[in-house]
Write a protein that holds these residues in place. Structure first.
Motif, short mmCIF file in Angstrom:
data_model
loop_
_atom_site.label_atom_id
_atom_site.label_comp_id
_atom_site.label_asym_id
_atom_site.label_seq_id
_atom_site.Cartn_x
_atom_site.Cartn_y
_atom_site.Cartn_z
N ASN A 3 32.49 47.71 39.27
CA ASN A 3 32.71 46.38 38.72
C ASN A 3 31.49 45.92 37.94
O ASN A 3 30.36 45.98 38.42
CB ASN A 3 32.98 45.39 39.86
N THR A 4 31.70 45.51 36.71
CA THR A 4 30.62 44.97 35.89
C THR A 4 31.05 43.63 35.37
O THR A 4 31.97 43.54 34.55
CB THR A 4 30.30 45.91 34.71
N GLU A 5 30.43 42.58 35.82
CA GLU A 5 30.82 41.24 35.43
C GLU A 5 30.10 40.84 34.15
O GLU A 5 28.88 40.92 34.05
CB GLU A 5 30.48 40.25 36.54
N ARG A 6 30.86 40.42 33.14
CA ARG A 6 30.28 39.96 31.88
C ARG A 6 29.98 38.48 32.00
O ARG A 6 30.87 37.69 32.29
CB ARG A 6 31.25 40.18 30.71
N LEU A 7 28.76 38.11 31.77
CA LEU A 7 28.37 36.72 31.81
C LEU A 7 28.23 36.17 30.41
O LEU A 7 28.05 36.92 29.45
CB LEU A 7 27.03 36.56 32.56
N PRO A 8 28.34 34.85 30.24
CA PRO A 8 28.22 34.28 28.91
C PRO A 8 26.85 34.52 28.31
O PRO A 8 25.85 34.61 29.03
CB PRO A 8 28.46 32.79 29.14
N ASP A 9 26.81 34.64 26.99
CA ASP A 9 25.53 34.76 26.31
C ASP A 9 24.74 33.47 26.45
O ASP A 9 25.28 32.37 26.29
CB ASP A 9 25.74 35.04 24.82
N ALA A 10 23.46 33.58 26.73
CA ALA A 10 22.63 32.39 26.90
C ALA A 10 22.55 31.57 25.63
O ALA A 10 22.37 30.36 25.66
CB ALA A 10 21.22 32.81 27.35
N GLU A 11 22.71 32.24 24.47
CA GLU A 11 22.57 31.53 23.21
C GLU A 11 23.86 30.87 22.75
O GLU A 11 23.88 30.14 21.77
CB GLU A 11 22.10 32.52 22.12
N ASP A 12 24.99 31.16 23.43
CA ASP A 12 26.27 30.60 23.02
C ASP A 12 27.06 30.21 24.25
O ASP A 12 27.88 30.95 24.75
CB ASP A 12 27.06 31.62 22.18
N ASP A 205 38.39 24.16 39.04
CA ASP A 205 37.51 23.58 38.02
C ASP A 205 36.07 24.01 38.24
O ASP A 205 35.39 24.47 37.32
CB ASP A 205 37.60 22.04 38.06
N ALA A 206 35.58 23.85 39.46
CA ALA A 206 34.19 24.19 39.75
C ALA A 206 33.96 25.69 39.65
O ALA A 206 32.95 26.14 39.10
CB ALA A 206 33.83 23.70 41.15
N LEU A 207 34.91 26.48 40.15
CA LEU A 207 34.76 27.94 40.13
C LEU A 207 34.70 28.46 38.70
O LEU A 207 33.83 29.26 38.34
CB LEU A 207 35.93 28.58 40.88
N LEU A 208 35.60 27.98 37.85
CA LEU A 208 35.64 28.49 36.48
C LEU A 208 34.48 27.97 35.63
O LEU A 208 34.02 28.66 34.72
CB LEU A 208 36.98 28.13 35.84
N THR A 209 34.02 26.78 35.91
CA THR A 209 32.84 26.28 35.17
C THR A 209 31.66 27.17 35.42
O THR A 209 30.89 27.51 34.50
CB THR A 209 32.54 24.84 35.60
N ASP A 210 31.50 27.62 36.68
CA ASP A 210 30.38 28.51 37.00
C ASP A 210 30.54 29.89 36.38
O ASP A 210 29.56 30.52 35.99
CB ASP A 210 30.27 28.66 38.52
N LEU A 211 31.78 30.37 36.27
CA LEU A 211 32.01 31.75 35.85
C LEU A 211 32.27 31.94 34.37
O LEU A 211 31.89 32.96 33.79
CB LEU A 211 33.19 32.33 36.62
N LEU A 212 32.89 30.96 33.74
CA LEU A 212 33.35 31.17 32.37
C LEU A 212 32.36 30.69 31.30
O LEU A 212 32.37 31.19 30.19
CB LEU A 212 34.69 30.46 32.14
N TYR A 213 31.56 29.71 31.62
CA TYR A 213 30.75 29.10 30.58
C TYR A 213 29.28 29.08 30.96
O TYR A 213 28.95 29.06 32.12
CB TYR A 213 31.24 27.68 30.27
#
Length: 213
Positions: A3-12, A205-213
């Motif tokens: 499993n490799t989790e992709r995190l949002p880019d810090a610049e975007d 709401d809280a879970l996806l805010t932490d994971l998606l953005y």
């Protein structure tokens, strides 16, 4: 698969981290207000009548479209008419009691607004599928176990929803409330996955805010 989790880019911070989110249904998006367990009622009657339960019984029930009237023939048992009538009333009551969690539709709308595909993946008996579909907007994919011919955590059901979503497996986030089916299974398949604990008051709401953005 690892499993490799992709995190949002810090610049975007406006770019979603995933192309698709797949939700489990019961305990994640939908709650049962009046739980009657009609299929279990029939299975218990068969056990008391002398049929020995088998580990694969639940998977057989949920991996094919089995109305209540077909449960007896599926297992080679003649069920009494009054028992079937009682189970049907229980099923009708249970389906009528289905309710969305308060954040279900707003979360889906938020994802769709961000061009994130949304799918459902659930182990359930066939009478529940149409009821759940009618409670939610039209989504990008549905993996009902009785249509996929497999139950979570069988990889075939994850492939079934992935084929509908049409995106790379590593860009899919799976969210559900059962560790083996909704976290371990998806991760072994190559998806990202997170557990939601509704009993502890956790919200999408809280879970996806932490994971998606």
């Amino acid at each position: 698969m690892k499993n490799t989790e992709r995190l949002p880019d810090a610049e975007d911070n406006s770019r979603p981290a995933f192309s698709a989110v797949v939700f489990d249904v019961f305990g994640t998006l939908v709650q049962i207000g009046d739980r009657r367990s009609p299929y279990r009622m029939l299975m218990h009657w068969m056990r008391d009548a002398g049929r020995r339960p088998r580990p694969e019984d639940a998977a057989r029930l949920m991996s094919q479209p089995v109305p209540l009237s077909a449960v007896g023939p599926l297992f080679g048992v003649a069920l009494p008419d009054d028992l079937l009538a009682t189970a049907q009333r229980a099923l009708d009551d249970e389906v009528r009691s289905l309710r969305l969690f308060p954040d279900a539709t707003t979360t889906i709308a938020r994802l769709r607004d961000a061009d994130v595909r949304v799918g459902l993946c659930s182990n359930l008996a066939s009478p529940y599928g149409d009821a759940v579909k009618g409670m939610l907007p039209v989504l990008d994919g549905y993996a009902w176990s009785y249509e996929a011919g497999a139950v979570k955590p069988n990889p075939a059901i994850y492939q079934y929803i992935l084929d509908q979503l049409g995106c790379p497996v590593q860009e899919v986030l799976f969210i559900g409330d059962t560790p083996a089916a909704d976290v371990d299974g998806p991760r072994a398949f190559g998806m990202n996955a997170r557990l939601i604990d509704r009993k502890a008051g956790q919200s999408l709401d809280a879970l996806l805010t932490d994971l998606l953005y």
